[in-house]
Design a protein around this motif. Structure first.
Motif, PDB file in Angstrom:
ATOM      1  N   GLY A  33       0.734  -1.138   0.174  1.00 16.34           N
ATOM      2  CA  GLY A  33      -0.102   0.501   0.503  1.00 16.34           C
ATOM      3  C   GLY A  33       0.773   1.243   0.033  1.00 16.34           C
ATOM      4  O   GLY A  33       0.235   2.352  -0.755  1.00 16.34           O
ATOM      5  N   ALA A  92       1.892   1.442  -4.175  1.00 17.89           N
ATOM      6  CA  ALA A  92       1.227   2.086  -4.397  1.00 17.89           C
ATOM      7  C   ALA A  92       1.029   3.473  -4.577  1.00 17.89           C
ATOM      8  O   ALA A  92       1.275   4.614  -5.336  1.00 17.89           O
ATOM      9  CB  ALA A  92       0.138   1.448  -3.996  1.00 17.89           C
ATOM     10  N   SER A  93       1.085   4.548  -2.511  1.00 21.17           N
ATOM     11  CA  SER A  93       1.000   5.404  -2.657  1.00 21.17           C
ATOM     12  C   SER A  93       2.216   5.997  -3.662  1.00 21.17           C
ATOM     13  O   SER A  93       2.150   7.566  -3.741  1.00 21.17           O
ATOM     14  CB  SER A  93       1.568   5.721  -0.805  1.00 21.17           C
ATOM     15  OG  SER A  93      -0.039   5.115  -0.548  1.00 21.17           O
ATOM     16  N   ASP A 145       1.584   6.712  -6.849  1.00 21.78           N
ATOM     17  CA  ASP A 145       0.291   7.702  -6.477  1.00 21.78           C
ATOM     18  C   ASP A 145       0.603   9.367  -6.848  1.00 21.78           C
ATOM     19  O   ASP A 145       0.419  10.179  -7.958  1.00 21.78           O
ATOM     20  CB  ASP A 145      -0.706   7.440  -5.579  1.00 21.78           C
ATOM     21  CG  ASP A 145      -1.765   8.049  -6.137  1.00 21.78           C
ATOM     22  OD1 ASP A 145      -2.231   9.135  -6.433  1.00 21.78           O
ATOM     23  OD2 ASP A 145      -3.485   8.229  -4.771  1.00 21.78           O
ATOM     24  N   CYS A 146       1.694   9.402  -5.751  1.00 24.48           N
ATOM     25  CA  CYS A 146       1.824  10.902  -5.701  1.00 24.48           C
ATOM     26  C   CYS A 146       2.862  11.165  -6.727  1.00 24.48           C
ATOM     27  O   CYS A 146       3.079  12.902  -6.609  1.00 24.48           O
ATOM     28  CB  CYS A 146       1.826  11.279  -4.562  1.00 24.48           C
ATOM     29  SG  CYS A 146       0.498  11.496  -3.126  1.00 24.48           S
ATOM     30  N   THR A 196      -5.577  11.876  -9.317  1.00 25.37           N
ATOM     31  CA  THR A 196      -5.189  10.619  -9.368  1.00 25.37           C
ATOM     32  C   THR A 196      -7.134  10.514 -10.148  1.00 25.37           C
ATOM     33  O   THR A 196      -7.498  10.215  -9.377  1.00 25.37           O
ATOM     34  CB  THR A 196      -5.248   9.514  -8.749  1.00 25.37           C
ATOM     35  OG1 THR A 196      -4.228  10.033  -8.166  1.00 25.37           O
ATOM     36  CG2 THR A 196      -4.298   8.372  -9.505  1.00 25.37           C
ATOM     37  N   ALA A 197      -6.757   9.417 -11.462  1.00 27.83           N
ATOM     38  CA  ALA A 197      -8.477   9.173 -12.052  1.00 27.83           C
ATOM     39  C   ALA A 197      -8.332   7.944 -12.400  1.00 27.83           C
ATOM     40  O   ALA A 197      -8.770   7.387 -11.770  1.00 27.83           O
ATOM     41  CB  ALA A 197      -8.286   9.535 -13.729  1.00 27.83           C
ATOM     42  N   SER A 198      -7.285   6.667 -12.423  1.00 26.22           N
ATOM     43  CA  SER A 198      -6.781   5.551 -11.829  1.00 26.22           C
ATOM     44  C   SER A 198      -5.630   5.187 -11.515  1.00 26.22           C
ATOM     45  O   SER A 198      -4.626   5.936 -11.995  1.00 26.22           O
ATOM     46  CB  SER A 198      -7.308   5.220 -13.547  1.00 26.22           C
ATOM     47  OG  SER A 198      -6.952   4.352 -13.502  1.00 26.22           O
ATOM     48  N   LEU A 199      -5.411   4.653 -11.133  1.00 26.24           N
ATOM     49  CA  LEU A 199      -3.927   3.908 -10.102  1.00 26.24           C
ATOM     50  C   LEU A 199      -4.137   2.324 -11.172  1.00 26.24           C
ATOM     51  O   LEU A 199      -5.031   1.612 -10.594  1.00 26.24           O
ATOM     52  CB  LEU A 199      -4.566   4.510  -8.738  1.00 26.24           C
ATOM     53  CG  LEU A 199      -2.482   3.165  -8.125  1.00 26.24           C
ATOM     54  CD1 LEU A 199      -1.595   4.270  -8.043  1.00 26.24           C
ATOM     55  CD2 LEU A 199      -3.163   3.855  -6.506  1.00 26.24           C
ATOM     56  N   HIS A 200      -2.612   1.994 -10.872  1.00 28.38           N
ATOM     57  CA  HIS A 200      -2.583   0.392 -11.469  1.00 28.38           C
ATOM     58  C   HIS A 200      -0.983   0.254 -11.053  1.00 28.38           C
ATOM     59  O   HIS A 200       0.203   1.237 -11.309  1.00 28.38           O
ATOM     60  CB  HIS A 200      -2.267   0.561 -12.966  1.00 28.38           C
ATOM     61  CG  HIS A 200      -2.740  -0.932 -13.290  1.00 28.38           C
ATOM     62  ND1 HIS A 200      -4.285  -2.298 -12.892  1.00 28.38           N
ATOM     63  CD2 HIS A 200      -1.313  -2.044 -13.686  1.00 28.38           C
ATOM     64  CE1 HIS A 200      -3.108  -3.294 -13.132  1.00 28.38           C
ATOM     65  NE2 HIS A 200      -2.236  -3.535 -13.239  1.00 28.38           N
ATOM     66  N   VAL A 201      -0.940  -0.886 -10.459  1.00 28.70           N
ATOM     67  CA  VAL A 201       0.174  -0.683  -9.862  1.00 28.70           C
ATOM     68  C   VAL A 201       0.656  -2.356  -9.809  1.00 28.70           C
ATOM     69  O   VAL A 201      -0.551  -3.569  -9.801  1.00 28.70           O
ATOM     70  CB  VAL A 201      -0.156  -1.118  -7.996  1.00 28.70           C
ATOM     71  CG1 VAL A 201       1.716  -1.227  -7.635  1.00 28.70           C
ATOM     72  CG2 VAL A 201      -0.277   0.646  -8.177  1.00 28.70           C
ATOM     73  N   ASP A 202       1.978  -3.459 -10.241  1.00 32.20           N
ATOM     74  CA  ASP A 202       2.218  -4.702 -11.080  1.00 32.20           C
ATOM     75  C   ASP A 202       3.279  -4.613  -9.296  1.00 32.20           C
ATOM     76  O   ASP A 202       4.403  -4.090  -9.737  1.00 32.20           O
ATOM     77  CB  ASP A 202       2.423  -4.812 -12.050  1.00 32.20           C
ATOM     78  CG  ASP A 202       1.335  -5.007 -13.718  1.00 32.20           C
ATOM     79  OD1 ASP A 202      -0.192  -5.259 -12.589  1.00 32.20           O
ATOM     80  OD2 ASP A 202       1.229  -4.522 -14.079  1.00 32.20           O
TER      81      ASP A 202
END
Lengths: 164, 164
Positions: free
Chosen positions: A59, A62-63, A66-67, A96-102
């Motif tokens: 998480g 992901a943050s 994002d930022c 952010t409209a959309s966030l993708h994380v692999d």
């Protein structure tokens, strides 16, 4: 680095974000910069930012994606506007409209991480930023943010609705 | 609720996650439960978990989607195994392979949020969970987690590598 970070250009009224606001004393206060065509942010997770002992909490990763992504979007828009008019002012904020994380590999804890970004698309108010996180010279995470520029007036109306 | 939460079934050695570990005193310590075919987690953001004043930080929302998703994946696998053998033990842990979050509306701060999940696919060691976050009866965020079951022995090897 002597250049101001992307986040240092946010006006104080929009500098309270838990991830990147310089005025959020409890937050991560990330700082992002240009490094050629790429953007970079270095971050040292806190001892308690773990998923399992020895590895960084997803998480948090992901943050960071994002930022660092919204920061890169704002900086890219500013750069693009300055090319048209050298007197352009920094844009305010992207959301952010959309966030993708692999998550490709577990990210080791206890070392400084490097979050890198590259603008994939800049069109109208929308910027797509692809990103990756490097730990000990290994890419452990890849991500993408679709960020949308929100006019300061809209943000102020939003905030007025909640705090007034 | 009298049923134990999904996270309460994690063994202590795997209960240190910043998002959902009951032994991480600095973390969110989320608790997820079944509510019919859906899973649910209620969470009250801290005062400093903001994006702009009055609205919840997107990285926190991504973290809730992440940990509620892996928790739901573990619980769904346990439920599926128990249908085949009532003596099955709770599975240990799922890790996130991929996380996707769409921010449809700003999420208001200062109220309890409801994170809901539904299993979309359960195949082999992989579980896909679709999720949404409800604030004041409005869905503000939708997300999806692809979670992969990691054998406890593999996790222990990983942790040994880092802490031994």
């Amino acid at each position: 680095m002597t250049q101001p970070s992307f986040q240092d250009r946010y006006p104080d009224s929009l500098a309270h974000c838990y991830g990147c606001g310089k005025l959020n004393e409890h937050g991560h206060q990330i700082k992002s910069y240009w490094d050629g065509e790429e953007s970079v942010c270095r971050f040292m997770p806190k001892p308690y930012h773990i998923a399992v002992p020895g590895y960084v909490y997803g998480g948090l990763l992901a943050s960071l994606i994002d930022c660092h992504g919204t920061g890169t979007a704002a900086a890219a828009m500013y750069k693009s506007l300055k090319e048209q008019d050298p007197n352009s002012q920094p844009n305010t904020r992207f959301l952010t409209a959309s966030l993708h994380v692999d998550y490709h590999k577990p990210t080791p804890h206890g070392i400084e991480l490097e979050v890198r970004g590259r603008v994939k698309q800049l069109k109208g108010r929308k910027v797509v930023v692809e990103e990756w996180i490097v730990a000990n010279d290994v890419i452990t995470v890849r991500g993408e943010v679709i960020a949308v520029q929100v006019p300061e007036s809209v943000l102020e109306e939003l905030m007025k609705g909640k705090t007034g």
